[in-house]
Design an enzyme around this catalytic site. Structure first.
Site, PDB file in Angstrom:
ATOM      1  N   TYR A  96       0.852  -1.203   0.000  1.00 58.28           N
ATOM      2  CA  TYR A  96       0.000   0.000   0.000  1.00 58.28           C
ATOM      3  C   TYR A  96       0.881   1.244   0.000  1.00 58.28           C
ATOM      4  CZ  TYR A  96      -2.833   3.785   1.907  1.00 58.28           C
ATOM      5  OH  TYR A  96      -3.449   5.004   2.113  1.00 58.28           O
TER       6      TYR A  96
ATOM      7  N   LYS B 273       1.456   4.130  -2.832  1.00 55.09           N
ATOM      8  CA  LYS B 273       1.056   5.511  -2.558  1.00 55.09           C
ATOM      9  C   LYS B 273       2.207   6.464  -2.855  1.00 55.09           C
ATOM     10  CE  LYS B 273      -2.391   6.863  -1.073  1.00 55.09           C
ATOM     11  NZ  LYS B 273      -3.640   7.294  -1.783  1.00 55.09           N
TER      12      LYS B 273
HETATM   13  N1  LIG Z   1      -8.246   5.735   5.967  1.00 51.83           N
HETATM   14  C1  LIG Z   1      -7.134   6.365   6.367  1.00 51.83           C
HETATM   15  O1  LIG Z   1      -6.774   6.389   7.545  1.00 51.83           O
HETATM   16  C2  LIG Z   1      -6.293   7.057   5.343  1.00 51.83           C
HETATM   17  C3  LIG Z   1      -6.636   7.018   3.983  1.00 51.83           C
HETATM   18  N2  LIG Z   1      -5.854   7.695   3.084  1.00 51.83           N
HETATM   19  C4  LIG Z   1      -6.238   7.735   1.676  1.00 51.83           C
HETATM   20  O2  LIG Z   1      -7.570   8.256   1.603  1.00 51.83           O
HETATM   21  C5  LIG Z   1      -8.226   7.759   0.436  1.00 51.83           C
HETATM   22  C6  LIG Z   1      -9.594   7.224   0.816  1.00 51.83           C
HETATM   23  O3  LIG Z   1      -9.408   6.205   1.745  1.00 51.83           O
HETATM   24  P1  LIG Z   1     -10.684   5.538   2.436  1.00 51.83           P
HETATM   25  O4  LIG Z   1     -11.851   6.437   2.256  1.00 51.83           O
HETATM   26  O5  LIG Z   1     -10.274   5.125   3.790  1.00 51.83           O
HETATM   27  O6  LIG Z   1     -10.878   4.240   1.513  1.00 51.83           O
HETATM   28  P2  LIG Z   1     -12.193   3.424   1.184  1.00 51.83           P
HETATM   29  O7  LIG Z   1     -11.744   2.014   0.954  1.00 51.83           O
HETATM   30  O8  LIG Z   1     -13.265   3.705   2.154  1.00 51.83           O
HETATM   31  O9  LIG Z   1     -12.668   4.064  -0.232  1.00 51.83           O
HETATM   32  C7  LIG Z   1     -11.953   3.817  -1.406  1.00 51.83           C
HETATM   33  C8  LIG Z   1     -12.952   3.819  -2.559  1.00 51.83           C
HETATM   34  O10 LIG Z   1     -12.240   3.612  -3.784  1.00 51.83           O
HETATM   35  C9  LIG Z   1     -13.028   2.770  -4.614  1.00 51.83           C
HETATM   36  N3  LIG Z   1     -12.194   2.065  -5.600  1.00 51.83           N
HETATM   37  C10 LIG Z   1     -11.211   1.171  -5.343  1.00 51.83           C
HETATM   38  N4  LIG Z   1     -10.712   0.696  -6.510  1.00 51.83           N
HETATM   39  C11 LIG Z   1     -11.405   1.315  -7.515  1.00 51.83           C
HETATM   40  C12 LIG Z   1     -11.378   1.236  -8.937  1.00 51.83           C
HETATM   41  N5  LIG Z   1     -10.537   0.407  -9.579  1.00 51.83           N
HETATM   42  N6  LIG Z   1     -12.231   2.011  -9.649  1.00 51.83           N
HETATM   43  C13 LIG Z   1     -13.100   2.836  -9.008  1.00 51.83           C
HETATM   44  N7  LIG Z   1     -13.192   2.962  -7.665  1.00 51.83           N
HETATM   45  C14 LIG Z   1     -12.346   2.200  -6.933  1.00 51.83           C
HETATM   46  C15 LIG Z   1     -13.680   1.775  -3.634  1.00 51.83           C
HETATM   47  O11 LIG Z   1     -14.827   1.166  -4.219  1.00 51.83           O
HETATM   48  C16 LIG Z   1     -13.993   2.680  -2.447  1.00 51.83           C
HETATM   49  O12 LIG Z   1     -15.305   3.192  -2.535  1.00 51.83           O
HETATM   50  C17 LIG Z   1      -7.291   6.712  -0.144  1.00 51.83           C
HETATM   51  O13 LIG Z   1      -6.579   7.277  -1.236  1.00 51.83           O
HETATM   52  C18 LIG Z   1      -6.313   6.391   0.994  1.00 51.83           C
HETATM   53  O14 LIG Z   1      -5.054   6.015   0.476  1.00 51.83           O
HETATM   54  C19 LIG Z   1      -4.755   8.411   3.469  1.00 51.83           C
HETATM   55  C20 LIG Z   1      -4.384   8.458   4.791  1.00 51.83           C
HETATM   56  C21 LIG Z   1      -5.113   7.771   5.820  1.00 51.83           C
HETATM   57  C1  LIG Z   2      -4.767  -3.753  16.239  1.00 49.73           C
HETATM   58  C2  LIG Z   2      -4.201  -2.532  16.907  1.00 49.73           C
HETATM   59  C3  LIG Z   2      -2.767  -2.694  17.255  1.00 49.73           C
HETATM   60  C4  LIG Z   2      -4.387  -1.312  15.996  1.00 49.73           C
HETATM   61  C5  LIG Z   2      -5.882  -0.971  15.803  1.00 49.73           C
HETATM   62  C6  LIG Z   2      -5.977   0.309  15.040  1.00 49.73           C
HETATM   63  C7  LIG Z   2      -5.507   0.183  13.563  1.00 49.73           C
HETATM   64  C8  LIG Z   2      -6.541  -0.576  12.755  1.00 49.73           C
HETATM   65  C9  LIG Z   2      -5.277   1.605  13.016  1.00 49.73           C
HETATM   66  C10 LIG Z   2      -4.233   2.357  13.863  1.00 49.73           C
HETATM   67  C11 LIG Z   2      -3.442   3.247  12.902  1.00 49.73           C
HETATM   68  C12 LIG Z   2      -4.293   3.200  11.628  1.00 49.73           C
HETATM   69  C13 LIG Z   2      -3.696   3.653  10.351  1.00 49.73           C
HETATM   70  C14 LIG Z   2      -4.187   3.150   9.145  1.00 49.73           C
HETATM   71  C15 LIG Z   2      -5.215   2.029   9.109  1.00 49.73           C
HETATM   72  C16 LIG Z   2      -5.806   1.669  10.472  1.00 49.73           C
HETATM   73  C17 LIG Z   2      -4.757   1.737  11.580  1.00 49.73           C
HETATM   74  C18 LIG Z   2      -3.622   0.756  11.300  1.00 49.73           C
HETATM   75  C19 LIG Z   2      -3.599   3.549   7.830  1.00 49.73           C
HETATM   76  C20 LIG Z   2      -2.605   2.465   7.442  1.00 49.73           C
HETATM   77  C21 LIG Z   2      -4.684   3.690   6.725  1.00 49.73           C
HETATM   78  C22 LIG Z   2      -4.123   4.134   5.387  1.00 49.73           C
HETATM   79  C23 LIG Z   2      -3.060   5.154   5.460  1.00 49.73           C
HETATM   80  O1  LIG Z   2      -2.832   5.852   4.480  1.00 49.73           O
HETATM   81  C24 LIG Z   2      -2.185   5.279   6.646  1.00 49.73           C
HETATM   82  C25 LIG Z   2      -2.907   4.948   7.948  1.00 49.73           C
HETATM   83  C26 LIG Z   2      -1.925   4.983   9.114  1.00 49.73           C
HETATM   84  C27 LIG Z   2      -2.701   4.762  10.426  1.00 49.73           C
END
Ligand SMILES: NC(=O)C1=CN([C@@H]2O[C@H](COP(=O)(O)OP(=O)(O)OC[C@H]3O[C@@H](n4cnc5c(N)ncnc54)[C@H](O)[C@@H]3O)[C@@H](O)[C@H]2O)C=CC1
Ligand SMILES: CC(C)CCC[C@@H](C)[C@H]1CC[C@H]2C3=C(CC[C@]12C)[C@@]1(C)CCC(=O)C[C@@H]1CC3
Length: 343
Positions: A143, A147
């Protein structure tokens, strides 16, 4: 940007069916934009939204969604906690190049990428990290590896007639979060959240989804010819770093679960995670297993990783809209189905 300037402007949210994407859609609608969503799956219905179903790796799927679009928000990704190398490279690298090609063919001038603060993280402490830190030389998972490549592709595409910017959130949480809160609760329910990993004093950024959305929309509205943000990356956080295990404990106790009290040595849990990773690799031909405790998640749980968002504050006037305590309460209140009913 004035409200009158937004009227008639179409924003396309690629990945708009996901956690962050749908929150971006909702805020864009509130601000008076016309919104298109492009996603593999239709996760919600809203009469104000034009929903395009398709695969972002296929230009022919993307082009109809891009007609007359003012700005594209690209926040699609395979699930960050999966471990599918081919899928990550297909969607995050090839797919992102396809989005850029489609933008240029459709005459779209602006692209806001959702990157990740983790592009500089390789399992060692990052304390108040700035955007000038180098990309991780040894990304801990596919991942993060993709990214990094994705952000390079987007920022290198910036030119005099195609404006790009990368937003790097960290540890996004909030209503409808599919990763952070559900995984934490599932781990607690499985009895695997009795111990803190390490001394419990590692400081981390967790960012409320509404603040991440705010950063994205600010970036889109600043993305103009000659703007200083063009071709740059910006950390977007809550600007309130917190002890990792204090944050998880607030979420757990808010949902009626016990918070971990004792500590396990970080190195011990890390070695167990590495052994688990090898076992899962050997079993892959027979069964796909995605353990919660991977070298990446254990490192995230046991090291410092918080980032400076001073560049966003200076260049875009970013300021978190919701503080951490209110954000945690809003999040806990939004998951009644995850509340502990056994107490
Ligand atoms: N969740 C987190 O803690 C963090 C997320 N991000 C970034 O934020 C963005 C959104 O993440 P989330 O909302 O958590 O993910 P999510 O998994 O909830 O949403 C991702 C969406 O992308 C769509 N998707 C995946 N492959 C596709 C394809 N081939 N064509 C069209 N749609 C497609 C999925 O259907 C889904 O609706 C991502 O770029 C992730 O890398 C960055 C930092 C932290
Ligand atoms: C099982 C426990 C040790 C941890 C439970 C919490 C974790 C699921 C989350 C804590 C930090 C989070 C995190 C992300 C996903 C969920 C956690 C690992 C990301 C990897 C999501 C995508 C990103 O771009 C970076 C995030 C860093 C923090």
């Amino acid at each position: 940007m004035e409200a009158t300037d937004r009227q008639g402007k179409i924003c396309l949210v690629v990945g708009g069916g996901g956690f962050l994407g749908r929150h971006i859609v909702e805020k864009l609608l509130d601000r008076g934009y016309e919104v298109h969503v492009f996603d593999l799956r239709e996760t919600f219905k809203d009469d104000r939204v034009t929903y395009f179903l398709g695969d972002l790796c296929k230009k022919e799927d993307l082009l109809p969604a891009m007609k007359d679009v003012f700005v594209v928000f690209h926040c699609a990704t395979p699930s960050p906690l999966s471990n599918n190398k081919e899928l990550f490279h297909k969607v995050n690298c090839h797919g992102t190049k396809t989005i850029i090609e489609a933008c240029k063919e459709a005459g779209v001038k602006r692209l806001v990428l959702t990157s990740s603060a983790s592009v500089v993280y390789e399992g060692k402490d990052v304390e108040n990290g700035t955007e000038d830190l180098p990309y991780a030389c040894k990304p801990m998972d596919y991942y993060t590896e993709t990214k990094i490549l994705q952000e390079k592709i987007v920022l290198e595409a910036n030119s005099d007639d195609f404006f790009t910017v990368a937003i790097r959130p960290h540890g996004i949480f909030g209503p409808r979060d599919p990763h952070m809160v559900p995984t934490t609760v599932r781990t607690a329910k499985a009895g695997k959240m009795k111990f803190k990993i390490g001394d419990g004093k590692n400081i981390v950024d967790f960012t409320f989804v509404e603040n991440v959305v705010h950063g994205h929309i600010l970036a889109a509205e600043h993305l103009e010819p000659g703007s200083k943000i063009c071709g740059k990356a910006y950390h977007i956080t809550n600007d309130e770093p917190i002890f990792f295990w204090d944050f998880l404990s607030k979420i757990l106790t808010g949902l009626g679960y016990n918070a971990p009290k004792k500590n396990l040595p970080f190195w011990l849990v890390y070695i167990i995670a590495v052994i688990l990773q090898v076992i899962c690799f050997l079993l892959k031909p027979i069964k796909q297993i995605h353990p919660t405790f991977t070298p990446m998640t254990v490192s995230l749980a046991g090291t410092h990783h918080y980032y400076s968002c001073q560049r966003a504050i200076a260049d875009m006037g970013y300021k978190p809209l919701v503080n951490l305590d209110d954000a945690i309460q809003k999040t806990v209140d939004s998951f009644p189905e995850l509340r502990n009913t056994s107490k």
